[in-house]
Design a protein around this motif. Structure first.
Motif, PDB file in Angstrom:
ATOM      1  N   ASN A  85      -0.996   0.678  -5.244  1.00 32.12           N
ATOM      2  CA  ASN A  85      -0.515  -0.589  -4.713  1.00 32.12           C
ATOM      3  C   ASN A  85       0.373  -0.337  -3.503  1.00 32.12           C
ATOM      4  O   ASN A  85       1.223   0.537  -3.534  1.00 32.12           O
ATOM      5  CB  ASN A  85       0.288  -1.297  -5.806  1.00 32.12           C
TER       6      ASN A  85
ATOM      7  N   MET B 186      -2.988 -11.782  -3.086  1.00 31.96           N
ATOM      8  CA  MET B 186      -2.005 -11.663  -2.011  1.00 31.96           C
ATOM      9  C   MET B 186      -1.971 -12.984  -1.241  1.00 31.96           C
ATOM     10  O   MET B 186      -3.010 -13.514  -0.855  1.00 31.96           O
ATOM     11  CB  MET B 186      -2.383 -10.511  -1.073  1.00 31.96           C
TER      12      MET B 186
ATOM     13  N   PRO C  88       3.162 -10.918  -2.016  1.00 36.14           N
ATOM     14  CA  PRO C  88       2.425 -10.987  -3.269  1.00 36.14           C
ATOM     15  C   PRO C  88       2.515 -12.393  -3.847  1.00 36.14           C
ATOM     16  O   PRO C  88       3.576 -13.023  -3.785  1.00 36.14           O
ATOM     17  CB  PRO C  88       3.145  -9.968  -4.156  1.00 36.14           C
TER      18      PRO C  88
ATOM     19  N   TRP D 166       5.582  -8.966 -12.471  1.00 36.96           N
ATOM     20  CA  TRP D 166       4.584  -7.973 -12.075  1.00 36.96           C
ATOM     21  C   TRP D 166       5.198  -6.571 -12.018  1.00 36.96           C
ATOM     22  O   TRP D 166       4.598  -5.600 -12.484  1.00 36.96           O
ATOM     23  CB  TRP D 166       3.998  -8.369 -10.724  1.00 36.96           C
TER      24      TRP D 166
ATOM     25  N   ARG E 294      -3.910 -10.545  -9.604  1.00 41.04           N
ATOM     26  CA  ARG E 294      -3.192 -11.525  -8.789  1.00 41.04           C
ATOM     27  C   ARG E 294      -3.850 -11.578  -7.416  1.00 41.04           C
ATOM     28  O   ARG E 294      -4.737 -10.786  -7.106  1.00 41.04           O
ATOM     29  CB  ARG E 294      -1.724 -11.131  -8.627  1.00 41.04           C
TER      30      ARG E 294
ATOM     31  N   THR F 144      -4.968  -6.443  -7.175  1.00 34.99           N
ATOM     32  CA  THR F 144      -4.506  -7.434  -6.196  1.00 34.99           C
ATOM     33  C   THR F 144      -5.648  -7.746  -5.249  1.00 34.99           C
ATOM     34  O   THR F 144      -6.192  -6.861  -4.578  1.00 34.99           O
ATOM     35  CB  THR F 144      -3.308  -6.908  -5.384  1.00 34.99           C
TER      36      THR F 144
ATOM     37  N   ASN G  98      -6.866  -8.869  -1.839  1.00 39.49           N
ATOM     38  CA  ASN G  98      -6.120  -8.638  -0.606  1.00 39.49           C
ATOM     39  C   ASN G  98      -6.909  -9.073   0.628  1.00 39.49           C
ATOM     40  O   ASN G  98      -7.206  -8.290   1.522  1.00 39.49           O
ATOM     41  CB  ASN G  98      -5.741  -7.151  -0.505  1.00 39.49           C
TER      42      ASN G  98
END
Length: 377
Positions: A4, A69, A78, A214, A67, A30, A32
């Motif tokens: 990450n 971005m 984030p 997170w 999740r 994530t 992105n």
């Protein structure tokens, strides 16, 4: 797996899907692609599939969390956007070019949706910000679906001459009463606290808490996936909406047997809610409204794999029954996202002009069962 990246790093220099295997036994994902609100590309679908398959039977991974971005002004942060759906500009370009990658996109996306629903380990989706279309496909199969006060959740596909796919028929048809028909046909946007009584989320947390949650997930040594899930659920806010607004009207109108019956009853009503709902439906693709209503009602009695195979049949017909620019879906995307004139030329133009034969053709599979692209589900 890629580590990450720090929050002060330009997301443009990082992969479209960032994965992290934590020492404490979590797989963190994530999305992105913040400038596109994390709209899914075929590459992203493949990256997600590879990561999830790699972790699925890995004893060192107890649970997975995902999740998106988000954009914060001119920078990035984030959270703030989960996923706005599939890359509809790609759909438009690929359909006009007869690019086989279009079929690959839907086959692989639906297989990914099935993988999430049947994962076997806790899969926790943090659905902050926009959660639409493909974003719902990445979250609804999760064992814990977390929303915030910023969540904007919808399946708006009828706006572009499509239908609520990514398992939408399956999960929308399992909402209370006839809420599924209403959401599928209108594309209505739910707020986070409304998603819980709709059974499309499990709990709500304040968006300001997400970064710390997170980080704790990443830093903690977890004994089991169940412990991870319990810890996140313990942060759910109390209260919130206990039911969906206008539920009685939704069930009254959207339980009617056909699209012409629904629109006629709405337009005959003097109630403001009914009038506005009818006006909204009149802007959608009449053909795909009929197809969508049939999809939801069939899906209510189907297993997930069968429903996803039905969706793969439906999306084939969306792009091939009338090819290229004549496709209802290509025209819808043109009007919304390409020319942006917001004046789609639907064909047929009116809900009342759709015949049962037009709808029935969508539900005939172009493949024999053993040759179906999703036969292996």
């Amino acid at each position: 797996m890629t580590k990450n990246h720090p929050s002060n790093t330009d997301p443009a220099s990082a992969p479209l899907v960032i994965t992290q295997r934590t020492p404490g036994g979590l797989g963190l994902i994530t999305l992105n692609r913040p400038k596109a609100l994390n709209a899914l590309s075929l590459q992203m679908i493949r990256l997600l599939t590879d990561a999830l398959r790699g972790w699925q039977h890995d004893a060192g991974i107890h649970a997975v969390a995902i999740r998106g971005m988000g954009k914060a002004g001119e920078g990035f942060a984030p959270f703030g956007a989960f996923c706005a759906g599939g890359d509809i500009r790609f759909f438009h370009q690929a359909a006009l070019a007869a690019d086989e990658a279009l079929g690959d996109f839907f086959t692989e996306e639906y297989a990914l949706n099935h993988l999430i629903h049947t994962y076997g380990k806790p899969y926790i989706a943090f659905m902050d910000g926009i959660v639409m279309g493909g974003g719902m496909g990445l979250s609804q199969g999760g064992s814990l679906r977390v929303v915030t006060e910023r969540t904007k959740m919808a399946m708006p596909e009828t706006r572009i001459g499509l239908f609520p796919d990514v398992g939408g028929g399956w999960f929308l048809s399992r909402t209370p009463g006839h809420v599924g028909e209403w959401l599928a046909l209108t594309g209505h946007v739910l707020k986070g606290d409304e998603a819980v009584p709709a059974r499309l989320a499990d709990g709500c947390v304040a968006s300001a808490e997400l970064p710390a949650l997170w980080q704790h997930l990443a830093d903690t040594a977890w004994d089991s996936g169940a412990a991870v899930q319990r810890w996140v659920a313990a942060h759910f806010a109390a209260g919130g909406a206990d039911q969906i607004s206008d539920r009685a009207q939704i069930d009254h109108y959207f339980s009617l047997p056909s699209m012409p019956a629904i629109i006629a009853a709405l337009e005959a009503s003097s109630a403001e809610w009914a009038r506005q709902t009818a006006e909204e439906l009149r802007t959608r693709s009449p053909l795909m409204l009929h197809v969508t209503l049939e999809q939801i009602r069939r899906a209510r009695h189907m297993a997930l794999a069968d429903e996803l195979r039905m969706e793969r049949d439906l999306v084939y017909h969306c792009f091939h029954q009338r090819a290229g620019a004549d496709s209802e879906t290509v025209e819808g995307i043109r009007a919304l996202a390409v020319d942006k004139d917001h004046a789609p030329r639907w064909n047929p133009a009116r809900i009342e002009d759709i015949t049962p034969e037009m709808v029935a053709r969508f539900f005939v599979s172009p493949w024999a069962p053993k040759g179906h692209p999703l036969a292996g589900l």
